[in-house]
Design an enzyme around this catalytic site. Structure first.
Site, short mmCIF file in Angstrom:
data_model
loop_
_atom_site.label_atom_id
_atom_site.label_comp_id
_atom_site.label_asym_id
_atom_site.label_seq_id
_atom_site.Cartn_x
_atom_site.Cartn_y
_atom_site.Cartn_z
N GLY A 51 -4.73 1.75 3.06
CA GLY A 51 -5.46 1.24 4.21
C GLY A 51 -5.25 2.24 5.31
O GLY A 51 -5.46 3.43 5.11
N GLU A 52 -4.76 1.77 6.44
CA GLU A 52 -4.45 2.69 7.53
C GLU A 52 -3.00 2.42 7.96
O GLU A 52 -2.70 1.35 8.48
CB GLU A 52 -5.45 2.45 8.69
CG GLU A 52 -5.19 3.28 9.91
CD GLU A 52 -5.02 4.75 9.61
OE1 GLU A 52 -5.89 5.36 8.96
OE2 GLU A 52 -3.97 5.32 10.00
N SER A 53 -2.14 3.41 7.71
CA SER A 53 -0.71 3.17 7.89
C SER A 53 -0.34 2.87 9.34
O SER A 53 0.61 2.10 9.59
CB SER A 53 0.09 4.36 7.38
OG SER A 53 -0.29 5.54 8.06
N CYS A 83 -0.88 5.34 -1.22
CA CYS A 83 -1.50 6.02 -0.07
C CYS A 83 -0.85 5.58 1.25
O CYS A 83 0.27 6.00 1.53
CB CYS A 83 -3.01 5.80 -0.10
SG CYS A 83 -3.87 7.03 0.90
N ARG A 112 0.80 12.92 6.73
CA ARG A 112 -0.39 12.04 6.77
C ARG A 112 -1.65 12.88 6.74
O ARG A 112 -1.67 13.97 7.31
CB ARG A 112 -0.37 11.26 8.07
CG ARG A 112 -0.35 9.79 7.91
CD ARG A 112 -0.34 9.12 9.26
NE ARG A 112 -1.61 8.52 9.53
CZ ARG A 112 -2.28 8.65 10.66
NH1 ARG A 112 -1.82 9.38 11.64
NH2 ARG A 112 -3.43 8.04 10.81
N ILE A 141 -7.97 9.40 -0.96
CA ILE A 141 -8.84 9.11 0.19
C ILE A 141 -8.04 9.29 1.46
O ILE A 141 -7.13 8.51 1.75
CB ILE A 141 -9.39 7.66 0.11
CG1 ILE A 141 -10.12 7.43 -1.22
CG2 ILE A 141 -10.31 7.37 1.29
CD1 ILE A 141 -10.42 5.98 -1.53
N ARG A 142 -8.36 10.34 2.21
CA ARG A 142 -7.57 10.69 3.41
C ARG A 142 -6.08 10.53 3.11
O ARG A 142 -5.34 9.85 3.82
CB ARG A 142 -8.00 9.86 4.62
CG ARG A 142 -9.43 10.22 5.06
CD ARG A 142 -9.94 9.38 6.21
NE ARG A 142 -9.05 9.35 7.36
CZ ARG A 142 -8.92 10.33 8.25
NH1 ARG A 142 -9.59 11.45 8.13
NH2 ARG A 142 -8.12 10.20 9.26
N HIS A 186 -5.07 6.19 -5.28
CA HIS A 186 -5.42 4.77 -5.40
C HIS A 186 -5.71 4.38 -6.84
O HIS A 186 -6.89 4.32 -7.23
CB HIS A 186 -6.68 4.48 -4.58
CG HIS A 186 -6.50 4.54 -3.11
ND1 HIS A 186 -6.25 3.42 -2.34
CD2 HIS A 186 -6.52 5.57 -2.25
CE1 HIS A 186 -6.13 3.77 -1.08
NE2 HIS A 186 -6.29 5.07 -0.99
N GLU A 188 -5.71 1.56 -8.16
CA GLU A 188 -6.38 0.26 -8.24
C GLU A 188 -7.90 0.41 -8.27
O GLU A 188 -8.62 -0.54 -8.58
CB GLU A 188 -5.94 -0.65 -7.07
CG GLU A 188 -6.51 -0.32 -5.71
CD GLU A 188 -5.86 0.88 -5.02
OE1 GLU A 188 -5.02 1.54 -5.64
OE2 GLU A 188 -6.24 1.18 -3.87
N1 GLN Z 1 -4.98 8.17 6.10
C1 GLN Z 1 -4.46 6.85 5.94
C2 GLN Z 1 -3.19 6.63 6.77
O1 GLN Z 1 -2.76 7.44 7.50
C3 GLN Z 1 -4.17 6.51 4.51
C4 GLN Z 1 -5.46 6.42 3.74
C5 GLN Z 1 -5.41 5.50 2.57
O2 GLN Z 1 -4.54 4.65 2.43
N2 GLN Z 1 -6.41 5.63 1.75
O3 GLN Z 1 -2.64 5.60 6.69
#
Ligand code: GLN
Length: 212
Positions: A51-53, A83, A112, A141-142, A186, A188
């Protein structure tokens, strides 16, 4: 599913929670959503989804989960971070935000968004230590990577040395330390359950004293 089998919690503050729940049940274990300290206390293990940490870090503080989660990890609760989950489990974050906190469950420094701003998504087939049956398709993904790992950390996968990998070639993207597993990608999302199977096996073994 056996009623007395271990329950794998899925941290449900943000991110792709349902996909992890589905993967856990396909591995034959029960799952439960975790948003509150009382729910954390009920589970035997925890998955921290991507997600977004930075957001998840803030929500962990807001939901009073930061302290209890650190305590469970210190007691040896099995955990798997994908991630953003890997970022949260690390000891130190490079390119994080000033208020971003970590759970310090893994003796690693992660970077990150390490694959670069342009590289929102990158896929590769990884040789994965401890996973039989050929390479694992990894969707990044990012994503972060592990910049430095302590001596107690096992490296399970690196980005392959292919031209498309550019500066990411050779970077560490899957690790294990004791009962804690983390991937920068990921699993999943692909339908290949072998990474979740590895974690579920760690959870089963933790009940008899060791995660491997
Ligand atoms: N870039 C996201 C972060 O800093 C991580 C991306 C992801 O979980 N797919 O949390």
């Amino acid at each position: 599913m056996p009623d007395n089998g271990p329950v794998v919690g899925v941290l449900a503050l943000q991110g792709d929670v349902r996909e992890h729940q589905r993967a856990v049940s396909e591995c034959g274990l029960r799952s439960a959503l975790v948003r509150r300290p009382a729910e954390l206390a009920e589970v035997d293990a925890l998955i921290l989804p991507g997600g977004e940490s930075t957001t998840i870090s803030r929500l962990l503080v807001a939901f009073d989960l930061m302290g209890p989660l650190r305590a469970r990890l210190a007691e040896g609760m099995p955990a798997y971070g994908a991630c953003a989950g890997m970022i949260l489990l690390s000891r130190e974050i490079l390119d994080g935000t000033a208020d971003q906190r970590t759970l310090a469950g893994l003796d690693v420094v992660v970077r990150r968004n390490a694959f670069g701003r342009q590289v929102d998504s990158f896929e590769a087939d990884l040789e994965f230590e401890g996973i039989p049956g050929g390479t694992v398709r990894a969707v990044f993904i990012r994503a972060p990577w592990v910049e430095r790992a302590g001596s107690g950390v096992e490296v399970l996968a690196r980005v392959p040395e292919i031209p498309a990998a550019g500066g990411a070639a050779g970077r560490i993207v899957a690790i294990r330390q004791g009962c804690v597993l983390a991937t920068a990608f990921h699993p999943e999302l692909t339908g290949d359950r072998r990474v979740h199977q590895l974690f579920c096996e760690m959870v089963r073994r933790s009940r008899v004293g060791a995660c491997r």
